[in-house]
Design a protein around this motif. Structure first.
Motif: not given
Length: 145
Positions: A7-12, A31-41, A130-134
Motif C-alpha cells: 500500500s506504499l504510495q510514496s517514498l522520499f 509527489e503531487v504531480d504523479h497523484g501519490a498525494i493530494s493537498p488537504g488530505e 527524483e522519486n520515480v522513473a518511467f
C-alpha cells in the motif's frame, strides 16, 4: 531489512524543519504531480532513520568510516537509475492507471506501461525523476514464451 507494504504510495527524503511551535516536512512537487498525494488530505507517515548520523563533520570521520553515497552531497539521494539505462526487473504490482510497477535499489519505483505482476521484462529507462522513473519494455522476458 524493512518490510515495505504494497500500500506504499510514496517514498522520499525530507528534512524536519521548525516553524514557530510546529515542525514541518516539505513534500516534493513530483509527489503531487504523479497523484501519490493530494493537498488537504491526511496521510500516515513512516519515519526511517539514516544508517549513519549526518551530524558528524568531515573532520570527525575516520579513514575507515567513509560517508554513505547519500551523505556525499547535501541534497537528497540521487535516483539509482539513469535515462537510457537498460536493466532486468520484476513487476511487483499494478498502479492505479494499470501500469506495472517495479522497485529497484532503495525501493525506488519504476513505472512500466503494459507490464503485469510477475513479468520479468528487460526495460529501458525513458524518464528519471527524483522519486520515480518511467520505462518501456525492450524484451518481455521468459514469461511470454
Amino acid at each position: 531489512m524493512v518490510e515495505v507494504p504494497e500500500s506504499l504510495q510514496s517514498l522520499f527524503s525530507a528534512t524536519v524543519e521548525k516553524r514557530g511551535e510546529t515542525y514541518t516536512l516539505e513534500v516534493p512537487q513530483t509527489e503531487v504531480d504523479h497523484g501519490a498525494i493530494s493537498p488537504g488530505e491526511t496521510y500516515r507517515i513512516g519515519v526511517l532513520t539514516q544508517r549513519q548520523s549526518s551530524t558528524k563533520t568531515a573532520d570527525e570521520r575516520t579513514a575507515q568510516e567513509q560517508p554513505a553515497p547519500s551523505e556525499r552531497n547535501s541534497g537528497p539521494p540521487t535516483p539509482p537509475v539513469t535515462e537510457g539505462e537498460v536493466r532486468d526487473v520484476t513487476i511487483e504490482t499494478v498502479g492505479d492507471q494499470g501500469d506495472g510497477i517495479a522497485k529497484v535499489e532503495r525501493g525506488y519505483v519504476v513505472i512500466i506501461p503494459g507490464a503485469q505482476p510477475g513479468d520479468e521484462p528487460t526495460i529501458e529507462i525513458d524518464q528519471v525523476q527524483e522519486n520515480v522513473a518511467f520505462a518501456s519494455v525492450v524484451d518481455t522476458g521468459p514469461q511470454s514464451l
